[in-house]
Each structure stands twice: as structure tokens, then as C-alpha cells.
Design an enzyme around this catalytic site. Structure first.
Site, PDB file in Angstrom:
ATOM      1  N   LYS A 107      38.291  39.860  30.917  1.00  0.00           N
ATOM      2  CA  LYS A 107      39.751  39.803  31.064  1.00  0.00           C
ATOM      3  C   LYS A 107      40.284  41.143  31.593  1.00  0.00           C
ATOM      4  O   LYS A 107      41.064  41.170  32.544  1.00  0.00           O
ATOM      5  CB  LYS A 107      40.431  39.489  29.715  1.00  0.00           C
ATOM      6  CG  LYS A 107      39.989  38.158  29.097  1.00  0.00           C
ATOM      7  CD  LYS A 107      40.733  37.858  27.811  1.00  0.00           C
ATOM      8  CE  LYS A 107      40.398  38.781  26.640  1.00  0.00           C
ATOM      9  NZ  LYS A 107      39.032  38.616  26.095  1.00  0.00           N
ATOM     10  N   ARG A 165      28.372  47.519  26.672  1.00  0.00           N
ATOM     11  CA  ARG A 165      29.579  48.358  26.662  1.00  0.00           C
ATOM     12  C   ARG A 165      29.576  49.276  25.435  1.00  0.00           C
ATOM     13  O   ARG A 165      29.985  50.430  25.515  1.00  0.00           O
ATOM     14  CB  ARG A 165      30.837  47.484  26.667  1.00  0.00           C
ATOM     15  CG  ARG A 165      32.110  48.322  26.755  1.00  0.00           C
ATOM     16  CD  ARG A 165      33.356  47.483  26.934  1.00  0.00           C
ATOM     17  NE  ARG A 165      33.667  46.718  25.740  1.00  0.00           N
ATOM     18  CZ  ARG A 165      34.646  45.827  25.652  1.00  0.00           C
ATOM     19  NH1 ARG A 165      35.391  45.572  26.710  1.00  0.00           N
ATOM     20  NH2 ARG A 165      34.869  45.185  24.537  1.00  0.00           N
ATOM     21  N   ARG A 220      33.575  52.123  20.990  1.00  0.00           N
ATOM     22  CA  ARG A 220      34.501  51.229  20.286  1.00  0.00           C
ATOM     23  C   ARG A 220      33.880  50.736  18.986  1.00  0.00           C
ATOM     24  O   ARG A 220      32.726  50.318  18.958  1.00  0.00           O
ATOM     25  CB  ARG A 220      34.852  50.027  21.191  1.00  0.00           C
ATOM     26  CG  ARG A 220      36.031  50.312  22.089  1.00  0.00           C
ATOM     27  CD  ARG A 220      36.342  49.188  23.034  1.00  0.00           C
ATOM     28  NE  ARG A 220      36.581  47.906  22.408  1.00  0.00           N
ATOM     29  CZ  ARG A 220      37.123  46.874  23.032  1.00  0.00           C
ATOM     30  NH1 ARG A 220      37.513  47.002  24.296  1.00  0.00           N
ATOM     31  NH2 ARG A 220      37.287  45.726  22.419  1.00  0.00           N
ATOM     32  N   ARG A 234      46.463  34.978  21.550  1.00  0.00           N
ATOM     33  CA  ARG A 234      45.157  34.706  20.942  1.00  0.00           C
ATOM     34  C   ARG A 234      45.255  33.699  19.812  1.00  0.00           C
ATOM     35  O   ARG A 234      44.239  33.357  19.209  1.00  0.00           O
ATOM     36  CB  ARG A 234      44.557  36.010  20.399  1.00  0.00           C
ATOM     37  CG  ARG A 234      43.605  36.713  21.377  1.00  0.00           C
ATOM     38  CD  ARG A 234      43.139  38.010  20.733  1.00  0.00           C
ATOM     39  NE  ARG A 234      41.853  38.463  21.186  1.00  0.00           N
ATOM     40  CZ  ARG A 234      41.661  39.377  22.138  1.00  0.00           C
ATOM     41  NH1 ARG A 234      42.668  39.862  22.790  1.00  0.00           N
ATOM     42  NH2 ARG A 234      40.436  39.773  22.436  1.00  0.00           N
TER      43      ARG A 234
HETATM   44  P1  B4P Z   1      36.104  43.358  29.518  1.00  0.00           P
HETATM   45  O1  B4P Z   1      36.795  43.024  30.805  1.00  0.00           O
HETATM   46  O2  B4P Z   1      36.374  44.721  28.954  1.00  0.00           O
HETATM   47  O3  B4P Z   1      36.357  42.320  28.361  1.00  0.00           O
HETATM   48  P2  B4P Z   1      37.617  41.758  27.652  1.00  0.00           P
HETATM   49  O4  B4P Z   1      37.512  40.292  27.823  1.00  0.00           O
HETATM   50  O5  B4P Z   1      38.875  42.408  28.194  1.00  0.00           O
HETATM   51  O6  B4P Z   1      37.365  42.306  26.165  1.00  0.00           O
HETATM   52  P3  B4P Z   1      37.835  42.133  24.660  1.00  0.00           P
HETATM   53  O7  B4P Z   1      38.220  40.711  24.356  1.00  0.00           O
HETATM   54  O8  B4P Z   1      36.738  42.733  23.883  1.00  0.00           O
HETATM   55  O9  B4P Z   1      39.006  43.100  24.401  1.00  0.00           O
HETATM   56  P4  B4P Z   1      40.467  43.209  23.826  1.00  0.00           P
HETATM   57  O10 B4P Z   1      40.788  44.599  24.111  1.00  0.00           O
HETATM   58  O11 B4P Z   1      41.379  42.158  24.400  1.00  0.00           O
HETATM   59  O12 B4P Z   1      34.558  43.152  29.769  1.00  0.00           O
HETATM   60  C1  B4P Z   1      33.587  43.422  28.798  1.00  0.00           C
HETATM   61  C2  B4P Z   1      32.382  44.099  29.414  1.00  0.00           C
HETATM   62  O13 B4P Z   1      31.770  43.239  30.387  1.00  0.00           O
HETATM   63  C3  B4P Z   1      32.729  45.382  30.173  1.00  0.00           C
HETATM   64  O14 B4P Z   1      31.756  46.340  29.841  1.00  0.00           O
HETATM   65  C4  B4P Z   1      32.653  44.992  31.638  1.00  0.00           C
HETATM   66  O15 B4P Z   1      32.260  46.062  32.456  1.00  0.00           O
HETATM   67  C5  B4P Z   1      31.608  43.890  31.629  1.00  0.00           C
HETATM   68  N1  B4P Z   1      31.832  42.879  32.669  1.00  0.00           N
HETATM   69  C6  B4P Z   1      33.016  42.363  33.069  1.00  0.00           C
HETATM   70  N2  B4P Z   1      32.837  41.443  34.038  1.00  0.00           N
HETATM   71  C7  B4P Z   1      31.475  41.364  34.242  1.00  0.00           C
HETATM   72  C8  B4P Z   1      30.648  40.573  35.113  1.00  0.00           C
HETATM   73  N3  B4P Z   1      31.164  39.695  35.971  1.00  0.00           N
HETATM   74  N4  B4P Z   1      29.310  40.735  35.023  1.00  0.00           N
HETATM   75  C9  B4P Z   1      28.767  41.635  34.146  1.00  0.00           C
HETATM   76  N5  B4P Z   1      29.494  42.407  33.317  1.00  0.00           N
HETATM   77  C10 B4P Z   1      30.846  42.282  33.356  1.00  0.00           C
HETATM   78  O16 B4P Z   1      40.424  42.931  22.227  1.00  0.00           O
HETATM   79  C11 B4P Z   1      39.873  43.812  21.264  1.00  0.00           C
HETATM   80  C12 B4P Z   1      40.391  43.518  19.838  1.00  0.00           C
HETATM   81  O17 B4P Z   1      41.810  43.845  19.749  1.00  0.00           O
HETATM   82  C13 B4P Z   1      40.330  42.075  19.332  1.00  0.00           C
HETATM   83  O18 B4P Z   1      39.066  41.744  18.787  1.00  0.00           O
HETATM   84  C14 B4P Z   1      41.450  42.074  18.240  1.00  0.00           C
HETATM   85  O19 B4P Z   1      41.014  42.656  17.034  1.00  0.00           O
HETATM   86  C15 B4P Z   1      42.513  42.982  18.835  1.00  0.00           C
HETATM   87  N6  B4P Z   1      43.525  42.213  19.586  1.00  0.00           N
HETATM   88  C16 B4P Z   1      43.733  42.293  20.936  1.00  0.00           C
HETATM   89  N7  B4P Z   1      44.698  41.434  21.312  1.00  0.00           N
HETATM   90  C17 B4P Z   1      45.117  40.783  20.175  1.00  0.00           C
HETATM   91  C18 B4P Z   1      46.080  39.757  19.930  1.00  0.00           C
HETATM   92  N8  B4P Z   1      46.799  39.216  20.930  1.00  0.00           N
HETATM   93  N9  B4P Z   1      46.240  39.317  18.658  1.00  0.00           N
HETATM   94  C19 B4P Z   1      45.547  39.848  17.649  1.00  0.00           C
HETATM   95  N10 B4P Z   1      44.601  40.814  17.814  1.00  0.00           N
HETATM   96  C20 B4P Z   1      44.384  41.290  19.074  1.00  0.00           C
END
Ligand code: B4P
Length: 206
Positions: free
Chosen positions: A29, A143, A149, A104
Site C-alpha cells: 500500500k 523489511r 519497526r 481498516r
Molecule cells: P509496504 O508498501 O510498506 O506495506 P504496507 O501495505 O503499506 O504495510 P503495513 O500494512 O505494514 O503498514 P501500515 O503502516 O499501514 O510494503 C511492505 C514491504 O514490501 C516493503 O518492504 C516493500 O519494499 C515491499 N514491497 C512492496 N511491494 C513489493 C513488490 N511488488 N514486490 C516485493 N516487495 C515489495 O500499518 C502498521 C500498523 O499501524 C497496523 O498494524 C496498525 O497497528 C496501525 N494502523 C495503521 N492504520 C490503522 C488504522 N486505520 N486503524 C487502526 N490501526 C491502524
């Protein structure tokens, strides 16, 4: 490249393009959001980034958020919804928003509809990045080696995935019912995934 306002005028009342980027933890994302901002000039709202900056700043909210995030749990709805409401109101001139990691829960999804409506806006599309669990775990562990993290370790990753399937994935049916859901294959190169996203978004503004 910025969107010509008239091109998106059919999208909603203020001609804005409001996109939810949806998916399991590690589905990309954040990664794809950065590419969307670059191409379409939208305002990025990442609840994960916002919460992590509160943690870094050592605020009361940050301390509370960390107690949930380090266990892989969701931060309570009222906190996250309040943050989003403020941000939308603070940016009346935005060309549109990318909601990254929000909503979420069903309660967050309903709250987003209401706050957009109150501000004369509408949701354009939900882009759902579809990635197999095995790859999600591999990406997050990788990551974790560099991110520092507290939630990128095997135990917490498993908890986050469970929370995703229990509380977040049901939103897909909600958006399917509203005809807003577009599934995107989230495995493969970052560029190929973005090309699929571009096809959907460009289709919206033509
Ligand atoms: P990212 O792009 O970083 O993943 P994400 O989906 O954004 O991550 P996440 O769900 O963990 O984070 P969030 O901050 O929202 O990609 C992950 C990895 O994959 C990276 O290393 C990237 O380089 C790699 N990658 C990407 N694309 C790739 C591809 N095509 N091929 C190979 N590798 C690839 O959430 C973190 C926490 O915050 C949650 O658990 C929760 O506790 C809290 N939180 C956030 N939003 C919330 C909400 N709305 N409500 C309640 N809690 C919330």
C-alpha cells in the site's frame, strides 16, 4: 503530472479523485501510494505513518498507539477516525486524497463516507492489492531486517495477518456492494503492479 480539474469533474461533487489503497499488511500500500502521488498529485494520508510520527514525537497519542501497534493490533477507531477527519478538513484545496491503510474496520469505512459527504466529496475507487500470505510474511520479515519497526517480527506479523482477515478483509464485501472495489494483482514487479493501477485510475478520469 497533475490532474486537469475538468477531467475528474464527473468523479464527485468537487471534481476530486479520492482513492483508497487497500490490502493486507505488506501488500504494498505504502509503496504504490508513493507512485500514485507522484503521477496524480494527490494528498497522501497514511494512518500508519501518522501513528508512527506520533510515536517518534513521544506524544500521549503515540504512547497509546504503540501499545497496540507493537502487538499487531489495530489502534482504536475513534483515534484514527479523528485524525482523518482533521486532515480532510485541513486540506480543502487538495485535488484528492489517497487513503493508505485507512479504513481498516467497517466503522472506519462508514466514518470515511460520512466525512467525505460532509465535505461535499465522494469516494472514487478502492484499489485492493491481492498478495498471497506467504509472500506477505517474506516481505515483512525482510523489511524488519532494516526498518527497526517493532511490528515487523514473525509473531507480530502473524497477529497482524489474523487481525486483517478478522477485521479488515470484510470491508471488501462492503465496497463490492457499493461497486467501488477494483482488485489488483499485487505480486510481481512494483512497476507492473503500478501499470495495473494506472489502467484503473486513468479509466476513471477519461
Ligand atoms: P509496504 O508498501 O510498506 O506495506 P504496507 O501495505 O503499506 O504495510 P503495513 O500494512 O505494514 O503498514 P501500515 O503502516 O499501514 O510494503 C511492505 C514491504 O514490501 C516493503 O518492504 C516493500 O519494499 C515491499 N514491497 C512492496 N511491494 C513489493 C513488490 N511488488 N514486490 C516485493 N516487495 C515489495 O500499518 C502498521 C500498523 O499501524 C497496523 O498494524 C496498525 O497497528 C496501525 N494502523 C495503521 N492504520 C490503522 C488504522 N486505520 N486503524 C487502526 N490501526 C491502524
Amino acid at each position: 503530472m497533475y490532474l486537469c480539474k475538468s477531467l475528474v469533474s464527473s468523479q464527485n461533487k468537487k471534481g476530486m479523485l479520492n482513492i483508497i489503497i487497500f490490502g493486507a499488511p505488506g501488500s504494498g500500500k505504502g509503496t504504490q501510494s508513493l507512485k500514485l502521488i507522484e503521477k496524480y498529485g494527490l494528498k497522501h494520508i497514511s494512518t500508519g505513518d501518522l501513528l508512527r510520527s506520533e510515536i517518534k514525537a513521544g506524544t500521549d497519542l503515540g504512547r497509546l498507539a504503540e501499545s497496540y501497534m507493537s502487538q499487531g493490533k489495530l489502534v482504536p477507531d475513534e483515534i484514527v477516525i479523528g485524525m482523518i477527519e482533521n486532515l480532510i478538513k485541513e486540506h480543502p484545496d487538495a485535488r484528492g486524497f489517497i487513503f493508505d491503510g485507512f479504513p481498516r474496520t467497517l466503522a472506519q469505512g462508514k466514518a470515511l463516507y460520512e466525512v467525505l459527504e460532509q465535505n461535499g466529496q465522494d469516494l472514487s475507487v478502492v484499489l485492493s492489492l491481492e498478495v498471497e500470505d506467504k509472500e506477505l510474511v517474506e516481505r515483512l520479515l525482510k523489511r524488519g531486517e532494516i526498518s527497526g519497526r517493532s511490528d515487523d517480527n514473525r509473531e507480530t506479523i502473524e497477529a497482524r495477518l489474523q487481525v486483517y482477515y478478522d477485521q479488515t478483509a470484510p470491508l471488501k464485501d462492503y465496497y463490492q456492494g457499493k461497486r467501488k472495489l477494483e482488485k489488483i494483482k499485487g505480486q510481481g514487479s512494483i512497476e507492473d503492479i503500478f501499470a495495473s493501477i494506472e489502467r484503473v485510475v486513468d479509466g476513471l478520469i477519461e
